[in-house]
Structures are given as structure tokens and as C-alpha cells.
Design a protein around this motif. Structure first.
Motif, PDB file in Angstrom:
ATOM      1  N   SER A 155       0.839  -1.192   0.000  1.00  0.00           N
ATOM      2  CA  SER A 155       0.000   0.000   0.000  1.00  0.00           C
ATOM      3  C   SER A 155       0.879   1.248   0.000  1.00  0.00           C
ATOM      4  O   SER A 155       1.805   1.375   0.813  1.00  0.00           O
ATOM      5  CB  SER A 155      -0.902   0.006   1.234  1.00  0.00           C
ATOM      6  N   PHE A 156       0.570   2.186  -0.907  1.00  0.00           N
ATOM      7  CA  PHE A 156       1.319   3.437  -0.999  1.00  0.00           C
ATOM      8  C   PHE A 156       0.375   4.628  -0.931  1.00  0.00           C
ATOM      9  O   PHE A 156      -0.752   4.574  -1.433  1.00  0.00           O
ATOM     10  CB  PHE A 156       2.107   3.505  -2.312  1.00  0.00           C
ATOM     11  N   TYR A 157       0.867   5.705  -0.326  1.00  0.00           N
ATOM     12  CA  TYR A 157       0.145   6.970  -0.366  1.00  0.00           C
ATOM     13  C   TYR A 157       0.330   7.594  -1.744  1.00  0.00           C
ATOM     14  O   TYR A 157       1.449   7.636  -2.275  1.00  0.00           O
ATOM     15  CB  TYR A 157       0.672   7.932   0.711  1.00  0.00           C
ATOM     16  N   GLY A 213       7.770   6.931  -5.467  1.00  0.00           N
ATOM     17  CA  GLY A 213       8.727   5.988  -4.906  1.00  0.00           C
ATOM     18  C   GLY A 213       8.283   4.551  -4.825  1.00  0.00           C
ATOM     19  O   GLY A 213       8.966   3.725  -4.210  1.00  0.00           O
ATOM     20  N   CYS A 214       7.178   4.202  -5.461  1.00  0.00           N
ATOM     21  CA  CYS A 214       6.632   2.844  -5.323  1.00  0.00           C
ATOM     22  C   CYS A 214       7.611   1.784  -5.829  1.00  0.00           C
ATOM     23  O   CYS A 214       7.843   0.764  -5.157  1.00  0.00           O
ATOM     24  CB  CYS A 214       5.314   2.725  -6.074  1.00  0.00           C
ATOM     25  N   ILE A 215       8.201   2.007  -7.000  1.00  0.00           N
ATOM     26  CA  ILE A 215       9.106   1.017  -7.579  1.00  0.00           C
ATOM     27  C   ILE A 215      10.341   0.862  -6.707  1.00  0.00           C
ATOM     28  O   ILE A 215      10.768  -0.252  -6.385  1.00  0.00           O
ATOM     29  CB  ILE A 215       9.472   1.407  -9.021  1.00  0.00           C
ATOM     30  N   GLY A 216      10.938   1.976  -6.302  1.00  0.00           N
ATOM     31  CA  GLY A 216      12.155   1.903  -5.514  1.00  0.00           C
ATOM     32  C   GLY A 216      11.948   1.316  -4.137  1.00  0.00           C
ATOM     33  O   GLY A 216      12.778   0.531  -3.648  1.00  0.00           O
ATOM     34  N   ILE A 217      10.854   1.664  -3.485  1.00  0.00           N
ATOM     35  CA  ILE A 217      10.586   1.135  -2.151  1.00  0.00           C
ATOM     36  C   ILE A 217      10.265  -0.359  -2.225  1.00  0.00           C
ATOM     37  O   ILE A 217      10.737  -1.152  -1.397  1.00  0.00           O
ATOM     38  CB  ILE A 217       9.458   1.931  -1.476  1.00  0.00           C
ATOM     39  N   ALA A 218       9.481  -0.762  -3.217  1.00  0.00           N
ATOM     40  CA  ALA A 218       9.212  -2.190  -3.398  1.00  0.00           C
ATOM     41  C   ALA A 218      10.511  -2.940  -3.681  1.00  0.00           C
ATOM     42  O   ALA A 218      10.712  -4.062  -3.206  1.00  0.00           O
ATOM     43  CB  ALA A 218       8.210  -2.409  -4.523  1.00  0.00           C
ATOM     44  N   ALA A 227       7.164  10.747  -2.068  1.00  0.00           N
ATOM     45  CA  ALA A 227       8.074   9.619  -1.885  1.00  0.00           C
ATOM     46  C   ALA A 227       8.545   9.521  -0.436  1.00  0.00           C
ATOM     47  O   ALA A 227       8.641   8.421   0.123  1.00  0.00           O
ATOM     48  CB  ALA A 227       9.267   9.747  -2.830  1.00  0.00           C
ATOM     49  N   ARG A 228       8.812  10.660   0.180  1.00  0.00           N
ATOM     50  CA  ARG A 228       9.263  10.642   1.584  1.00  0.00           C
ATOM     51  C   ARG A 228       8.159  10.141   2.517  1.00  0.00           C
ATOM     52  O   ARG A 228       8.450   9.473   3.515  1.00  0.00           O
ATOM     53  CB  ARG A 228       9.756  12.031   1.981  1.00  0.00           C
ATOM     54  N   VAL A 229       6.916  10.479   2.201  1.00  0.00           N
ATOM     55  CA  VAL A 229       5.799   9.927   2.981  1.00  0.00           C
ATOM     56  C   VAL A 229       5.822   8.403   2.902  1.00  0.00           C
ATOM     57  O   VAL A 229       5.650   7.694   3.907  1.00  0.00           O
ATOM     58  CB  VAL A 229       4.450  10.470   2.463  1.00  0.00           C
ATOM     59  N   ASN A 230       6.070   7.879   1.696  1.00  0.00           N
ATOM     60  CA  ASN A 230       6.072   6.428   1.521  1.00  0.00           C
ATOM     61  C   ASN A 230       7.311   5.770   2.128  1.00  0.00           C
ATOM     62  O   ASN A 230       7.242   4.626   2.602  1.00  0.00           O
ATOM     63  CB  ASN A 230       5.925   6.082   0.040  1.00  0.00           C
ATOM     64  N   ILE A 231       8.430   6.467   2.136  1.00  0.00           N
ATOM     65  CA  ILE A 231       9.618   5.947   2.819  1.00  0.00           C
ATOM     66  C   ILE A 231       9.304   5.738   4.301  1.00  0.00           C
ATOM     67  O   ILE A 231       9.619   4.695   4.882  1.00  0.00           O
ATOM     68  CB  ILE A 231      10.809   6.909   2.639  1.00  0.00           C
TER      69      ILE A 231
END
Length: 297
Positions: free
Chosen positions: A97-99, A139-144, A167-171
Motif C-alpha cells: 500500500s502506498f500513499y 517511490g513505489c518502484i524503488g521502495i518495493a 516519496a518521503r511519505v512512503n519511505i
């Protein structure tokens, strides 16, 4: 008479939403591919219920307050034509799940399948110490990728400060701040000269001018900066291919999604030994090239 009169259960409202969406001619492709799944997503999210809710719950009756909230979100989807992910502020990618909000594209890349495989057979996943998600958006691809390769440090690079804020929120959401950082960079130009990666993966802007002019309304809510890439869709891809060799290790690989611009890439770079990847779950227009092949580009 109000068209919602008589609607009582989850099943009623999901059916109602699907009917309204089809009648309005909505476009799907931001997490679902049909009116029923889109309606179910919005109804369940609005009621704080899981997407895998057992069907035995579908005959549960809604309270008056719940009915009001559900009807409001279904009508907002129809009236605004915003993708459901922008209404829920959530998108799913690679089972995570991503914001998301209007500062970033809604993730929908076939690269999720490659990430789940640890990028095998193209890389030894245990040998990847640094990876770059180029044109990272939210950042979905990088975080995954970071979660699939737990020993790797991952950089998320994007030119948009707004996208990097998401992206920082998702980090933080995925608690990977010890291994993942957001870097502002105009394609590769903002990276340090010494930054080298075993893996660069990118879903850059690649929509050509003709396709941009024909986009459905739903896609026009997304930032054009993440979609438009000149007349032939290759403005950013050319820059990636020209500079990636400076940031790859000798045995590194570059993986780039170009979607419908695949034919344009093949025509523009006939001498480059690109490997076009196939996906069991569907998707197309993703190429891989080894670092050793890139200087010729």
C-alpha cells in the motif's frame, strides 16, 4: 425520486456504483480495469473495510451516515473523473500500500512482477548493494525494490520536489529510511559523479504527443510532467540511455519501461541490444540492457 432510494446493503451500493460508472463512460486503469472493481474499491475503502472482505459480508446493511458517505464518493468519482486512488489517497503496487495524491502518477507498472522475482534471472539479488529508481515519482518502484532486496541501499531520484515529498511519505510509511533516500535530480544530472549502481530501474515519462492529446479525462488528473515526453515519447529515454553507463557498475543492468513507445525506441536505437521483457501477468514495453552495451549508445 433519488436513484439511491432502496439501496441498503454493501452489495446494493457496489452494484449501484458500477452501473453509474458504466453509464457515465468512465475510464479505468489506475488500479482496476472495470466498473465493478472500481466501485467495490471505493465502497469498501469509504467504510474502512478490507478489499478482501468475505462475500458473506456483502449483504450487511449500511447505516444512514454510511450510505451518505458512500453515495458521496461514488458521485465524486463520476463527476470529477478522478482516478479512485486520488479519492482514497491509496494505491497498491507489488502487494504494498502506498500513499498517492495528484502530485504523482498512480502506480500501474508491470515491473512489480520483476521486483517480486528479485530481478532474477537478470541479476543475483544477493549481489545488489545499490539500486536507483530513476524518475521515481511517489517511490513505489524503488521502495518495493528495497523491500525485495533487503541488503540494498536504494535512491529515489526525480526532478519534481512535489513528487519527492510524496516519496518521503512512503519511505516513512514502509519504515525504510535507513536504506532509502529521495534525491532531486533532473534525470541523471543531479546524481553525484561517484554514484554507481548494480541496478537502475526506471518508469520515466514516455507518452508521445499524439497519445497525450488523446488521453481520457482520468489521466489528465495526473501530473503531465510524469507522462509527456515530446513528439515521439523519447525525450527522457534518450537522456537515460546516453548517461546511464556513468552510473552503472561494470556488470550492472538498466531496466526501463516505455509502454506504447516501444516501437519508437526500437526505431531510434536499432544498434542497441535491448532485451524486451515478457510478463506472465501482462504488460509490455519494458527493456533491459547491460551496462557493457551502453557506451555504444
Amino acid at each position: 425520486m433519488d436513484s439511491t432510494t432502496g439501496l441498503r446493503t454493501l452489495r446494493d451500493f457496489i452494484r449501484f456504483g458500477a452501473s453509474q460508472f458504466r453509464a457515465a463512460g468512465l475510464n479505468f486503469g489506475h488500479g482496476t480495469d472495470n466498473a465493478f472493481d472500481e466501485a467495490a474499491w471505493l465502497v469498501l475503502h469509504t467504510l474502512h473495510l478490507p478489499l478482501d472482505l468475505p462475500e458473506s459480508w456483502w449483504d450487511a446493511r449500511l447505516s444512514e451516515v454510511e450510505r451518505t458517505r458512500v453515495v458521496a464518493v461514488l458521485r465524486e468519482r463520476t463527476a470529477t473523473r478522478k482516478p479512485a486512488a486520488y479519492l482514497t489517497r491509496e494505491a497498491w503496487f507489488a502487494g504494498l500500500s502506498f500513499y498517492v495524491d495528484e502530485r504523482v502518477l498512480v502506480p500501474r507498472s508491470p515491473l512489480a512482477e520483476l521486483i517480486a522475482a528479485g530481478f532474477e534471472p537478470w541479476l543475483d539479488p544477493d549481489a545488489v548493494t545499490r539500486a536507483l529508481d530513476l524518475c521515481a515519482g511517489g517511490g513505489c518502484i524503488g521502495i518495493a525494490t528495497a523491500l525485495a532486496l533487503p541488503q540494498a541501499q536504494v535512491d529515489l531520484a526525480d526532478v519534481s520536489a512535489d513528487a519527492l515529498a510524496v516519496a518521503r511519505v512512503n519511505i516513512e510509511r514502509h519504515r525504510v529510511s535507513d536504506r532509502v533516500r529521495a534525491v532531486q535530480s533532473d534525470v541523471l544530472d543531479g546524481l553525484e559523479p561517484g554514484d554507481r549502481y548494480e541496478l537502475i530501474v526506471s518508469n520515466p515519462p514516455y507518452v508521445d504527443a499524439e497519445d497525450m492529446a488523446a488521453l481520457p479525462d482520468e489521466y489528465r488528473h495526473e501530473p503531465a510532467l510524469g507522462l509527456a515526453a515530446g513528439d515521439d515519447g523519447l525525450d527522457v529515454v534518450r537522456r537515460i540511455l546516453a548517461g546511464a553507463h556513468r552510473h552503472l557498475t561494470a556488470d550492472g543492468v538498466l531496466i526501463v519501461e516505455v509502454g506504447n513507445s516501444q516501437a519508437a525506441v526500437e526505431a531510434a536505437f536499432p544498434e542497441l541490444p535491448l532485451i524486451w521483457l515478457e510478463f506472465e501477468a501482462g504488460g509490455h514495453g519494458v527493456f533491459l540492457v547491460h551496462a557493457r552495451e551502453l557506451p555504444a549508445a
